[in-house]
Design a protein around this motif. Structure first.
Motif, PDB file in Angstrom:
ATOM      1  N   ALA A 167       1.168  -1.322   0.057  1.00 57.01           N
ATOM      2  CA  ALA A 167      -0.334  -0.018   0.228  1.00 57.01           C
ATOM      3  C   ALA A 167       1.062   1.712   0.061  1.00 57.01           C
ATOM      4  N   VAL A 168       0.292   2.684  -0.953  1.00 57.96           N
ATOM      5  CA  VAL A 168       1.490   3.578  -0.723  1.00 57.96           C
ATOM      6  C   VAL A 168      -0.044   4.732  -0.365  1.00 57.96           C
ATOM      7  N   VAL A 169       0.165   4.864   0.688  1.00 56.56           N
ATOM      8  CA  VAL A 169      -0.145   6.435   1.464  1.00 56.56           C
ATOM      9  C   VAL A 169       0.208   7.226   1.888  1.00 56.56           C
ATOM     10  N   PRO A 170      -0.207   8.856   2.177  1.00 53.22           N
ATOM     11  CA  PRO A 170      -0.264  10.147   2.156  1.00 53.22           C
ATOM     12  C   PRO A 170       0.872   9.991   3.414  1.00 53.22           C
ATOM     13  N   PRO A 171       2.234  11.309   3.219  1.00 52.70           N
ATOM     14  CA  PRO A 171       2.522  10.857   4.617  1.00 52.70           C
ATOM     15  C   PRO A 171       1.793  11.865   6.318  1.00 52.70           C
ATOM     16  N   THR A 172       0.555  12.666   6.019  1.00 53.84           N
ATOM     17  CA  THR A 172      -0.622  13.184   6.732  1.00 53.84           C
ATOM     18  C   THR A 172      -1.353  12.546   7.346  1.00 53.84           C
ATOM     19  N   SER A 173      -1.235  11.342   6.611  1.00 51.09           N
ATOM     20  CA  SER A 173      -3.237  10.404   7.080  1.00 51.09           C
ATOM     21  C   SER A 173      -2.813   9.509   7.780  1.00 51.09           C
ATOM     22  N   PRO A 174      -3.944   9.372   8.635  1.00 44.18           N
ATOM     23  CA  PRO A 174      -3.567   8.215   9.658  1.00 44.18           C
ATOM     24  C   PRO A 174      -3.046   7.094   9.763  1.00 44.18           C
ATOM     25  N   LEU A 175      -3.059   6.209   8.529  1.00 41.01           N
ATOM     26  CA  LEU A 175      -3.126   5.085   7.632  1.00 41.01           C
ATOM     27  C   LEU A 175      -1.184   5.019   8.113  1.00 41.01           C
ATOM     28  N   PRO A 241       4.102  -3.037  -7.052  1.00 44.14           N
ATOM     29  CA  PRO A 241       4.751  -4.069  -6.473  1.00 44.14           C
ATOM     30  C   PRO A 241       6.205  -3.217  -5.717  1.00 44.14           C
ATOM     31  N   SER A 242       6.142  -4.145  -4.190  1.00 50.59           N
ATOM     32  CA  SER A 242       6.982  -3.351  -3.227  1.00 50.59           C
ATOM     33  C   SER A 242       8.589  -2.856  -3.840  1.00 50.59           C
ATOM     34  N   LEU A 243       8.454  -3.530  -5.637  1.00 56.69           N
ATOM     35  CA  LEU A 243      10.113  -3.171  -5.677  1.00 56.69           C
ATOM     36  C   LEU A 243       9.861  -1.501  -6.330  1.00 56.69           C
ATOM     37  N   CYS A 244       8.417  -0.990  -6.321  1.00 58.39           N
ATOM     38  CA  CYS A 244       9.026   0.752  -6.344  1.00 58.39           C
ATOM     39  C   CYS A 244       9.159   1.600  -4.550  1.00 58.39           C
ATOM     40  N   GLY A 245       8.543   0.153  -3.877  1.00 53.69           N
ATOM     41  CA  GLY A 245       8.883   1.573  -2.774  1.00 53.69           C
ATOM     42  C   GLY A 245       9.862   2.394  -2.272  1.00 53.69           C
ATOM     43  N   PRO A 246      10.786   1.750  -2.647  1.00 52.48           N
ATOM     44  CA  PRO A 246      11.962   3.238  -3.155  1.00 52.48           C
ATOM     45  C   PRO A 246      12.179   4.530  -3.306  1.00 52.48           C
ATOM     46  N   GLN A 247      11.194   4.420  -4.714  1.00 48.87           N
ATOM     47  CA  GLN A 247      10.461   5.550  -5.863  1.00 48.87           C
ATOM     48  C   GLN A 247       9.249   5.555  -4.628  1.00 48.87           C
ATOM     49  N   MET A 248       8.336   5.103  -4.356  1.00 46.85           N
ATOM     50  CA  MET A 248       7.459   6.137  -3.660  1.00 46.85           C
ATOM     51  C   MET A 248       7.912   7.136  -2.873  1.00 46.85           C
ATOM     52  N   GLN A 249       8.509   6.470  -1.617  1.00 44.18           N
ATOM     53  CA  GLN A 249       9.333   6.725  -0.664  1.00 44.18           C
ATOM     54  C   GLN A 249      10.068   7.570  -1.098  1.00 44.18           C
ATOM     55  N   ALA A 250      10.478   8.118  -2.202  1.00 39.76           N
ATOM     56  CA  ALA A 250      12.145   9.188  -2.718  1.00 39.76           C
ATOM     57  C   ALA A 250      10.460  10.574  -2.981  1.00 39.76           C
ATOM     58  N   LEU A 251       9.413  10.439  -3.640  1.00 31.59           N
ATOM     59  CA  LEU A 251       8.334  10.983  -3.945  1.00 31.59           C
ATOM     60  C   LEU A 251       7.289  11.416  -2.660  1.00 31.59           C
ATOM     61  N   GLY A 252       7.985  11.279  -1.442  1.00 30.82           N
ATOM     62  CA  GLY A 252       6.966  11.631  -0.025  1.00 30.82           C
ATOM     63  C   GLY A 252       6.179  10.488   0.178  1.00 30.82           C
ATOM     64  N   ALA A 253       5.614   9.779  -0.635  1.00 29.89           N
ATOM     65  CA  ALA A 253       5.364   9.222  -0.187  1.00 29.89           C
ATOM     66  C   ALA A 253       5.356   7.967   0.863  1.00 29.89           C
ATOM     67  N   HIS A 254       4.137   7.336   1.956  1.00 30.03           N
ATOM     68  CA  HIS A 254       4.957   5.942   2.765  1.00 30.03           C
ATOM     69  C   HIS A 254       3.820   4.738   2.448  1.00 30.03           C
ATOM     70  N   CYS A 255       4.846   3.180   2.339  1.00 34.59           N
ATOM     71  CA  CYS A 255       4.760   2.460   1.974  1.00 34.59           C
ATOM     72  C   CYS A 255       4.766   1.437   3.036  1.00 34.59           C
ATOM     73  N   LEU A 256       3.603   0.386   3.335  1.00 33.29           N
ATOM     74  CA  LEU A 256       2.951  -0.419   4.194  1.00 33.29           C
ATOM     75  C   LEU A 256       2.793  -1.748   4.119  1.00 33.29           C
ATOM     76  N   PRO A 257       3.357  -2.744   4.331  1.00 37.48           N
ATOM     77  CA  PRO A 257       2.676  -3.906   3.977  1.00 37.48           C
ATOM     78  C   PRO A 257       1.186  -4.643   3.882  1.00 37.48           C
ATOM     79  N   LEU A 258       0.660  -5.242   2.383  1.00 39.28           N
ATOM     80  CA  LEU A 258      -0.948  -4.835   2.837  1.00 39.28           C
ATOM     81  C   LEU A 258      -0.942  -6.458   2.487  1.00 39.28           C
ATOM     82  N   HIS A 259      -2.749  -6.665   3.318  1.00 38.12           N
ATOM     83  CA  HIS A 259      -2.701  -8.045   3.750  1.00 38.12           C
ATOM     84  C   HIS A 259      -4.104  -8.253   3.433  1.00 38.12           C
ATOM     85  N   ASP A 260      -4.845  -9.366   3.704  1.00 37.54           N
ATOM     86  CA  ASP A 260      -6.067  -9.653   3.398  1.00 37.54           C
ATOM     87  C   ASP A 260      -6.330  -9.163   2.083  1.00 37.54           C
TER      88      ASP A 260
END
Length: 300
Positions: A167-175, A241-260
């Motif tokens: 999951a990719v979420v905004p840095p200001t989101s409670p998530l 994809p988790s492979l994109c996580g570093p790119q998303m974080q470099a752009l200012g977003a947060h990444c979280l493991p996703l389940h269910d």
């Protein structure tokens, strides 16, 4: 004409002596005479005039000398270039890779390849997953890196790793403060997705549909970078994809493991089934298999 015949003729023409030509070529005089005769027979006339005292060239022999030099030089250059290709001292290889891997996994592998084979030129085609498969099928590239295709009758697929979607979420989101997140919680937010025919979009929709979950899309984009910027600005959430996580974080977003459910898919090397790879392409494939590993799941 053969290369052996041309070398023999040129040796005699340059030394004007069968004896010295034999010494240069390390062959016997009968063998040299037979080789010259074979060349003359194939061309239709004499090239050399041989007497007990001297050897001279006929006009046709004089005309052949510069041509023989050029032909042998071209042959030697070709032979050397091919040797360099086989020994990986020279060459090039073209590869197509989906953007998520081209940006985040490929550079490290290419660095390792460059250290071992600095004179091999690599052309990278950064294209969507579907185009990677098509370019390999049409033999526009020797290697592709993509998600496992649905049909592989004409393609060889070698798994490199299994990528899990995050999951990719905004840095200001409670998530953003959670350790991980479920699909049900994520889909309460506006979803930003890659546009069709993206393989990522199709994988997500297909897997969720088997669970009876619809994928409600609020915003769409063709580019991962645009998706990351949109999430970082607070427009919504996304899944990549988790492979994109570093790119998303470099752009200012947060990444979280996703389940269910956890959604994962194999990423690997594609090549034509019925065509042997060049030495350079095989070397690159070997380096990729040694250096590429499963991406680490992102956390805030």
């Amino acid at each position: 004409m053969t290369v052996k015949q041309l070398r023999a003729f040129l040796a005699v023409a340059q030394t004007l002596s069968f004896t010295r030509a034999c010494d240069r070529l390390h062959i016997s005089q009968p063998a040299l005479s037979l080789t010259i005769k074979g060349l003359e027979d194939s061309l239709g006339g004499p090239l050399l005039i041989r007497s007990t005292r001297r050897v001279s060239l006929t006009p046709e022999g004089e005309a052949l000398v510069p041509l023989a030099k050029r032909l042998l030089a071209d042959w030697d250059n070709t032979e050397e270039r091919l040797r360099q290709h086989f020994t990986l001292e020279l060459g090039k290889v073209a590869i197509a890779a989906m953007p998520s891997f081209a940006c985040n996994g490929l550079p490290d592998a290419l660095m390792a390849f460059r250290q071992h084979f600095p004179r091999i030129n690599v052309t990278v085609h950064d294209v969507i997953n579907e185009d990677v498969i098509e370019m390999v099928r049409r033999e526009r590239v020797e290697l592709g890196i993509a998600f496992a295709p649905e049909a592989t009758d004409d393609l060889a697929f070698t798994p490199l790793f299994t990528d899990r979607f995050v999951a990719v979420v905004p840095p200001t989101s409670p998530l953003a403060n959670a350790a991980d997140i479920s699909w049900s919680a994520l889909l309460n937010e506006d979803l930003i997705a890659l546009q069709r025919p993206s393989m990522v979009r199709r994988l997500l929709e297909h897997t969720l549909a088997t669970r009876g979950i619809a994928l409600p899309v609020a915003f769409e984009s063709h580019q991962l970078a645009t998706v990351g910027h949109m999430v970082a600005s607070g427009l919504g959430v996304s899944v990549v994809p988790s492979l994109c996580g570093p790119q998303m974080q470099a752009l200012g977003a947060h990444c979280l493991p996703l389940h269910d459910p956890v959604i994962a898919h194999e990423v690997g090397l594609l090549s034509p089934k019925d065509r042997k790879l060049s030495v350079a392409a095989q070397a690159l494939a070997d380096v990729l298999q040694r250096t590429v590993s499963t991406p680490v799941l992102c956390s805030k």
